[in-house]
Scaffold this motif. Structure first.
Motif, short mmCIF file in Angstrom:
data_model
loop_
_atom_site.label_atom_id
_atom_site.label_comp_id
_atom_site.label_asym_id
_atom_site.label_seq_id
_atom_site.Cartn_x
_atom_site.Cartn_y
_atom_site.Cartn_z
N VAL A 163 0.84 -1.21 0.00
CA VAL A 163 0.00 0.00 0.00
C VAL A 163 0.87 1.25 0.00
CG1 VAL A 163 -1.81 1.24 1.25
CG2 VAL A 163 -1.81 -1.25 1.22
N GLN A 164 1.95 1.22 0.77
CA GLN A 164 2.85 2.38 0.81
C GLN A 164 3.50 2.62 -0.55
OE1 GLN A 164 5.34 1.06 4.03
NE2 GLN A 164 4.23 2.26 5.56
N LEU A 165 3.85 1.54 -1.25
CA LEU A 165 4.47 1.69 -2.57
C LEU A 165 3.47 2.25 -3.58
CD1 LEU A 165 6.87 1.18 -4.49
CD2 LEU A 165 5.95 -1.12 -4.87
N MET A 166 2.24 1.72 -3.60
CA MET A 166 1.26 2.19 -4.57
C MET A 166 0.83 3.63 -4.30
SD MET A 166 -1.14 -1.15 -5.25
CE MET A 166 -1.33 -1.57 -3.52
N ASN A 167 0.80 4.04 -3.04
CA ASN A 167 0.41 5.40 -2.70
C ASN A 167 1.58 6.36 -2.62
OD1 ASN A 167 -2.30 4.71 -2.52
ND2 ASN A 167 -2.20 4.28 -0.33
N ARG A 168 2.79 5.82 -2.88
CA ARG A 168 4.01 6.62 -2.82
C ARG A 168 4.19 7.24 -1.44
NH1 ARG A 168 3.79 9.73 -8.75
NH2 ARG A 168 3.78 7.80 -10.00
N TRP A 169 3.97 6.44 -0.44
CA TRP A 169 4.15 6.87 0.96
C TRP A 169 5.56 6.56 1.41
CZ3 TRP A 169 -0.88 4.47 3.45
CH2 TRP A 169 -1.99 5.23 3.05
N ARG A 170 5.99 7.28 2.42
CA ARG A 170 7.25 6.97 3.09
C ARG A 170 7.04 5.76 4.00
NH1 ARG A 170 6.75 12.45 4.17
NH2 ARG A 170 6.37 11.91 6.36
N PRO A 171 8.11 5.10 4.42
CA PRO A 171 7.95 3.91 5.28
C PRO A 171 7.24 4.20 6.61
CG PRO A 171 10.16 3.97 4.35
CD PRO A 171 9.51 5.27 3.99
N ASP A 172 7.24 5.48 7.05
CA ASP A 172 6.61 5.82 8.32
C ASP A 172 5.18 6.37 8.14
OD1 ASP A 172 7.37 8.14 7.09
OD2 ASP A 172 8.03 9.14 8.92
N GLN A 173 4.66 6.31 6.89
CA GLN A 173 3.32 6.82 6.64
C GLN A 173 2.31 5.67 6.57
OE1 GLN A 173 4.17 9.32 3.05
NE2 GLN A 173 3.09 10.90 4.20
N VAL A 174 1.12 5.90 7.18
CA VAL A 174 0.05 4.89 7.20
C VAL A 174 -1.28 5.59 6.94
CG1 VAL A 174 1.26 3.34 8.78
CG2 VAL A 174 -0.24 5.12 9.69
N GLY A 175 -2.28 4.79 6.58
CA GLY A 175 -3.61 5.36 6.36
C GLY A 175 -4.35 5.59 7.65
N SER A 176 -4.11 4.72 8.63
CA SER A 176 -4.71 4.86 9.94
C SER A 176 -3.97 3.95 10.91
CB SER A 176 -6.20 4.49 9.91
OG SER A 176 -6.37 3.14 9.53
N PHE A 177 -4.18 4.15 12.20
CA PHE A 177 -3.57 3.28 13.20
C PHE A 177 -4.52 3.15 14.38
CE2 PHE A 177 -2.18 7.54 14.27
CZ PHE A 177 -2.35 7.60 15.64
N GLU A 178 -4.31 2.10 15.16
CA GLU A 178 -5.16 1.81 16.30
C GLU A 178 -4.38 2.00 17.59
OE1 GLU A 178 -6.88 -2.05 16.05
OE2 GLU A 178 -7.92 -1.65 14.17
N VAL A 179 -5.09 2.45 18.62
CA VAL A 179 -4.52 2.57 19.95
C VAL A 179 -5.27 1.60 20.87
CG1 VAL A 179 -4.12 4.10 21.93
CG2 VAL A 179 -3.92 4.99 19.59
N PHE A 180 -4.55 0.69 21.51
CA PHE A 180 -5.16 -0.29 22.41
C PHE A 180 -5.08 0.23 23.84
CE2 PHE A 180 -4.02 -2.68 18.68
CZ PHE A 180 -5.09 -3.54 18.50
N VAL A 181 -6.17 0.11 24.57
CA VAL A 181 -6.24 0.57 25.96
C VAL A 181 -6.26 -0.63 26.89
CG1 VAL A 181 -7.42 2.72 25.36
CG2 VAL A 181 -8.77 0.69 25.88
N THR A 182 -5.70 -0.45 28.08
CA THR A 182 -5.69 -1.52 29.08
C THR A 182 -6.98 -1.54 29.89
OG1 THR A 182 -4.53 -0.04 30.60
CG2 THR A 182 -3.18 -1.53 29.26
N ASP A 183 -7.61 -0.37 30.08
CA ASP A 183 -8.86 -0.27 30.83
C ASP A 183 -9.97 0.16 29.88
OD1 ASP A 183 -10.89 -0.01 32.64
OD2 ASP A 183 -9.92 1.53 33.89
#
Length: 276
Positions: free
Chosen positions: A80-100
């Motif tokens: 996906v990064q290659l097709m969108n010409r993103w840098r290795p540190d670029q993403v479309g979205s990310f998730e944050v997991f909570v403990t509580d």
């Protein structure tokens, strides 16, 4: 834990063509572990041909949530990064997991405050609100069932104590004639009732825990994932809640039994001793 066949894709420094596909999509596309298939990605702009990639199914998963299984294919993000010409540190979205999980709204607000104005954040309870509304309905039903069960158990104990008192009317009169106080006689019946309650709870807890363990480890009760979002009825055994429920049942029953035991104070020894 949701993997039903195959293995997790092996990711390395290069581009991995292995992907994890849901059982829902695998059945519709007639794919199995080891199958290869072509995937076409639509590119932005006019007169631009779709970009094709050929992937291999390394594993098949089944989360039980159709809204997830019908959408997501898990693979190497480098494609996906290659097709969108993103840098290795670029993403479309990310998730944050909570403990509580109880603080998910508070955590979601904190993440939103730290996010730039061009981006948006969304908690899982906001994204899949209909699932959590459905779960809240279950919690309400459980509360109603518990209240009905406690009401039925207290009524049964009241009736049982009344029967015991009426059957032992002559004995009560003799005890009172020998100098026993009303409270001491009432305690005899309350202790007897407590014995019956504890004995019933021991049998009830034993049978209930046996059924719960069977369901937890063998999954006897199956469910339709399209309606219930899970394949088997989930079981969570919390000994703290079980102990609290048992203690609460005993206390409520004993408090309610104080009312019928008041009949003992109305029994007159001179009349009951002659009773035949």
């Amino acid at each position: 834990e949701y993997l039903v066949a195959g293995t997790i894709p092996k990711l390395g420094k290069g581009y991995s063509n292995e992907v994890l596909i849901s059982q829902y999509l695998a059945n519709r596309l007639h794919l199995k572990v080891g199958s290869q298939f072509n995937t076409f990605f639509l590119a932005q702009g006019q007169n631009t041909l779709p970009k094709a990639r050929r992937f291999t199914v390394s594993g098949i998963y089944n989360s039980g949530v159709k809204d997830f299984d019908s959408v997501y294919l898990i693979g190497d993000i480098k494609h996906v990064q290659l097709m969108n010409r993103w840098r290795p540190d670029q993403v479309g979205s990310f998730e944050v997991f909570v403990t509580d999980f109880n603080r998910i709204a508070e955590t979601g607000q904190a993440v939103y405050q730290e996010t730039g104005s061009l981006l948006n954040t969304q908690t899982i309870t906001e994204k899949y609100y209909y699932i959590f509304d459905w779960l809240k309905l279950f919690d309400f039903n459980i509360l109603i069932i518990l209240c009905v069960m406690i009401a039925v158990s207290t009524i049964n104990m009241v009736v049982a104590l009344l029967v015991l008192i009426l059957e032992r009317t002559q004995m009560i009169g003799i005890l009172k004639a020998m100098g026993a106080t009303n409270w001491s006689v009432r305690k005899i019946f309350l202790y007897n009732a407590l014995h019956l309650i504890v004995r019933g709870l021991l049998w009830g807890n034993g049978v209930a825990l046996l059924v719960l363990y069977i369901q937890k480890y063998f999954g006897v009760i199956r469910l339709d994932p399209e309606s219930y979002y899970v394949t088997t009825a989930p079981v969570s055994i919390d000994y703290g809640y079980i102990a609290l429920l048992n203690v609460g049942t005993i206390l409520v029953c004993l408090l309610v039994l104080l009312i019928p035991s008041y009949i003992i104070t109305r029994i007159v020894p001179s009349k009951t001793i002659r009773f035949d």
